[in-house]
Design an enzyme around this catalytic site. Structure first.
Site, mmCIF file in Angstrom:
data_model
loop_
_atom_site.group_PDB
_atom_site.id
_atom_site.type_symbol
_atom_site.label_atom_id
_atom_site.label_comp_id
_atom_site.label_asym_id
_atom_site.label_seq_id
_atom_site.Cartn_x
_atom_site.Cartn_y
_atom_site.Cartn_z
ATOM 1 N N GLU A 1 0.817 -1.213 0.000
ATOM 2 C CA GLU A 1 0.000 0.000 0.000
ATOM 3 C C GLU A 1 0.853 1.266 0.000
ATOM 4 O OE1 GLU A 1 -2.647 -0.640 3.362
ATOM 5 O OE2 GLU A 1 -4.027 -1.751 2.077
ATOM 6 N N GLU B 1 -12.671 -2.131 12.235
ATOM 7 C CA GLU B 1 -12.666 -1.360 10.986
ATOM 8 C C GLU B 1 -13.781 -1.807 10.038
ATOM 9 O OE1 GLU B 1 -8.956 -1.690 8.868
ATOM 10 O OE2 GLU B 1 -9.666 -0.495 7.173
ATOM 11 N N ASP C 1 -8.425 -8.795 3.894
ATOM 12 C CA ASP C 1 -8.126 -7.731 4.855
ATOM 13 C C ASP C 1 -9.156 -7.639 5.969
ATOM 14 O OD1 ASP C 1 -7.079 -5.571 6.073
ATOM 15 O OD2 ASP C 1 -7.490 -4.128 4.487
HETATM 16 C C1 BDP Z 1 -6.182 -2.020 6.130
HETATM 17 C C2 BDP Z 1 -6.443 -0.646 6.652
HETATM 18 C C3 BDP Z 1 -5.274 0.276 6.487
HETATM 19 C C4 BDP Z 1 -4.032 -0.392 7.027
HETATM 20 C C5 BDP Z 1 -3.821 -1.716 6.336
HETATM 21 C C6 BDP Z 1 -2.660 -2.513 6.899
HETATM 22 O O1 BDP Z 1 -7.557 -0.105 5.961
HETATM 23 O O2 BDP Z 1 -5.581 1.471 7.158
HETATM 24 O O3 BDP Z 1 -2.923 0.429 6.863
HETATM 25 O O4 BDP Z 1 -4.948 -2.523 6.510
HETATM 26 O O5 BDP Z 1 -2.931 -3.464 7.620
HETATM 27 O O6 BDP Z 1 -7.132 -2.858 6.746
HETATM 28 O O7 BDP Z 1 -1.516 -2.224 6.634
#
Ligand code: BDP
Length: 707
Positions: free
Chosen positions: A296, A398, A370
């Site tokens: 990401e 979340e 996720d």
């Molecule tokens: C996702 C979240 C994000 C996190 C990412 C992670 O939306 O904010 O940075 O995972 O785990 O669930 O790195």
């Protein structure tokens, strides 16, 4: 006047009519100690009212006394021959009992009845503290048996919280206020809340905390911030809690003035060694680094054509002389890779099995996408036997309704831990991979993304405390059942009285399934609002990355819905062991809860219930909402039996949950109808608005968004 009032309260307490004397807001968590009365009090008076210890200044006795003081209404006396004997293996009084304390390790303990006495013994200070908290839990929850024969050793070595806390106190995916770390005032002001945090964690066996967000800022590694980190480490140390930091992979460039962060570059290697040495000078028992790399948008070794193993090993080598570890996350995927996102981590990491240093753990989320409301277990578990794999759960909700939806997550975590990987053979559960027993790994770890913030109730809601609690208890012993954990938590947090405990238990146990039902039933996933992830967003499409849209995951058309991950589709199922892959490959043998995770299914397909898939979806939405209705009824029935402030907060949050469950159902139904054009099954109420209405709703200030 005041005297009279005190007298009255005293009288009521003595008769057991009042169990609390000030307004409660949840700050006390499950460590709440309210004076007992009647037989419960006299039971405790005989069993635990006097304590013998060779270390009267020790934390174990301090915590035991503190908790008992709350229950007894007075401090227990410290005296030789006391009803409780609390001691380390080398205390003469313990040695004289010739107990078998071998194999307890630093965290283990025993609690045993010896005639009229209760013995709490351990090899190390942490074990003794955990033993004291265990005894208190039994006392507090009214479950102190006549004879005790407890021997506890944690199944997982490192039981860690991951705070996604930024240095400006914003908490990514945090729904309970700001970060509790007041960086600006540290190291000079150590908020007493840090000590309460440590107590709460120690009481459930958590022994590590990563202080900062996985999307890290390199500033945390500069000298002034390390001084602040050291101050926190000093507070946590007596409670057996180590601090860890997320290290930004590009830190050598950002704060080290180097032109590169290439993990094979000599200057970079030297920079990290010096940085790690500096950390250990300040914090001799520093735990190690957590790394999110090439994920990401975060920097990582692949920026220099190196592998994840190259990156992890370079840091691990810097850590090794000090006994530190590296937790390297496997949460990697790229929209530039054309393949199914669910497959990418496996494809990236399996070839690296056996290439990681001994002090590296690869941290794997419970599922391959996720933290969705429900995911099948991540296929990496069982597929890297030569590598230590640690579990990453998300405690903060979340994707499960933020702080207001009541969703008890232990059943979800147990589902994953108990799942059979069939690697190399039947019975090889995810839990056995993670605790190291399957492959004979000496070091094991579990991480939970914390839900803790500055809210008075810590976790955003009273019931979200249960998830923090359950995470700690499962990290300690994954064999515990979700129900047993819920019972402990309710008894400690509200009351052991069955008239209170039973209704609350019946609210908690079906709550996770309810959220799955009204948000993402039958294996659907990743349907939430864009960016902030609040509320439904099945229409989300376009934008910077297709793998951040909903349409990528549900693939709904006029004919059907679901992601084909079979051999005819993305073939993600081939990442599972054969017996599972065979099962998942066919619609008929795929567990219904994962149907649309693995298959694209026609709307009119007949389900085992006799309903069409379309009708089944609607049935699930309705079932989820009905479960929330049931929770509301039960909670209403507890009015007057739970202190007012906590009761009112939970009642208000349940009303929000009810409203939002309906919103999820209506928005989803309206959207699916806009695609399949199907009429509603008989008896199903039409959504009050069309899909365009729901799509137009916007929530620019929803909490917890990433930055
Ligand atoms: C996702 C979240 C994000 C996190 C990412 C992670 O939306 O904010 O940075 O995972 O785990 O669930 O790195």
């Amino acid at each position: 006047m005041r005297h009279l009032r005190n007298l009255l309260v005293g009288l009521l307490l003595a008769t057991g009519l009042v169990t609390h004397s000030h307004a409660e807001d949840g700050y006390d968590l499950w460590l709440r100690s309210r004076p007992l009365a009647g037989t419960a009090l006299s039971h405790l008076e005989t069993r635990l009212a006097t304590i013998e210890t060779a270390d009267p200044q020790g934390l174990a006795v301090a915590e035991l006394s503190r908790g008992l003081t709350g229950l007894l209404g007075r401090s227990p006396a410290l005296e030789k021959g006391g009803a409780v004997l609390l001691g380390l293996a080398d205390d003469p009084a313990i040695r004289a009992l010739k107990l078998d304390l071998t194999g307890l390790g630093p965290d283990g303990y025993i609690i045993r009845t010896f005639g009229p006495r209760t013995i709490v013994a351990a090899e190390g200070r942490n074990g003794l503290l955990y033993g004291a908290f265990h005894l208190l839990r039994l006392a507090r929850t009214g479950s102190l048996p006549a004879t005790l024969d407890v021997r506890e050793v944690p199944k997982i070595d490192r039981r860690i919280l991951n705070h996604w806390d930024d240095l400006d106190r914003h908490v990514e995916r945090g729904y309970s206020g700001q970060s509790i770390w007041d960086w600006h005032k540290l190291p000079d002001w150590k908020d007493p809340r840090y000590t309460d945090y440590a107590r709460a964690n120690a009481s459930i066996g958590i022994n590590g905390t990563v202080l900062n967000n996985v999307n890290a800022n390199a500033t945390i590694l500069t000298a002034p911030y390390l001084e602040k980190v050291a101050a926190l480490a000093d507070v946590f140390r007596p409670y057996g809690i180590k601090v860890y930091l997320t290290a930004r992979f590009s830190a050598p460039k950002e704060i080290g003035g180097l032109p590169t962060a290439d993990p094979l570059d000599k200057d970079v290697i030297r920079w990290w060694q010096a940085k790690v040495d500096e950390i250990y000078t300040r914090i001799p028992d520093f735990g190690g680094f957590l790394i999110k790399a090439n994920s990401e948008g975060q920097p990582g070794p692949q920026d220099y054509g190196r592998t994840h193993a190259d990156g992890a090993n370079m840091l691990a080598d810097a850590m090794a002389p000090h006994g530190g570890i590296v937790m390297w996350r496997a949460f990697v995927y790229s929209h530039e890779v054309p393949d199914d996102r669910a497959k990418q981590a496996y494809d990236e990491f399996v070839p690296l099995d056996g290439k990681f240093r001994d002090n590296v753990l690869v941290q794997v989320k419970n599922g391959a996408i996720d933290f969705q409301p429900r995911e099948p277990f991540h296929p990496l578990f069982g597929a890297m036997p030569k590598t230590k794999l640690m579990m990453e759960f998300q405690i903060t909700k979340e994707y499960l309704g933020f702080a207001t939806h009541l969703a008890y997550l232990a059943p979800m975590w147990k589902e994953v831990l108990d799942a059979d990987t069939y690697r190399p053979k039947q019975g090889s559960t995810v839990a056995k991979v993670v605790d190291g027993s399957l492959d004979g790994h000496k070091l094991s770890a579990m991480a939970g993304v914390a839900n803790i913030g500055t809210d008075r109730n810590w976790a955003g809601s009273q019931f979200d405390q249960a998830n923090w609690y359950a995470y700690g208890r499962l990290a300690w012993n994954h064999d515990l059942t979700s129900e047993a954990i819920a019972r402990e938590w309710i008894a400690a947090t509200f009351s052991p009285d069955p008239a209170i405990l039973d209704p609350i238990l019946s609210m908690m146990m079906p709550s996770h399934q309810a959220v799955v039902d009204y948000m993402t039933p039958l294996g659907l996933h990743h349907l939430m609002g864009r960016g902030h992830h609040y509320g439904p967003g099945p229409w989300v499409e376009g934008g910077p990355r297709s793998d951040w849209t909903s349409v990528y995951y549900h693939r709904a058309t006029k004919d059907g819905i679901g992601f084909d991950r079979t051999a005819t589709g993305s073939d993600a199922i081939s990442q599972y062991a054969k017996p599972l892959a065979d099962r998942f490959n066919k619609v008929e043998t795929t567990p219904e809860e994962f149907l649309l995770w693995f298959h694209h299914v026609r709307w009119d397909r007949k389900m085992p219930s006799g309903r069409t898939l379309w009708a089944e979806l609607l049935h699930h939405y309705g079932r989820g909402i009905a479960t929330v209705d049931g929770m509301i009824t039960r909670w209403d029935g507890l009015k007057g039996r739970i202190d007012d402030a906590r009761h009112a907060e939970v009642a208000a949050f349940l009303a929000i949950q009810r409203k939002e469950a309906q919103w999820w159902r209506d928005a989803s139904v309206a959207y699916w109808q806009s695609i399949n054009g199907l009429p509603l099954p008989k008896g199903e109420a039409p959504p009050p608005h069309d899909a365009a209405y729901y799509k137009a709703l916007s929530f620019p200030f929803a909490p917890g968004d990433g930055k």
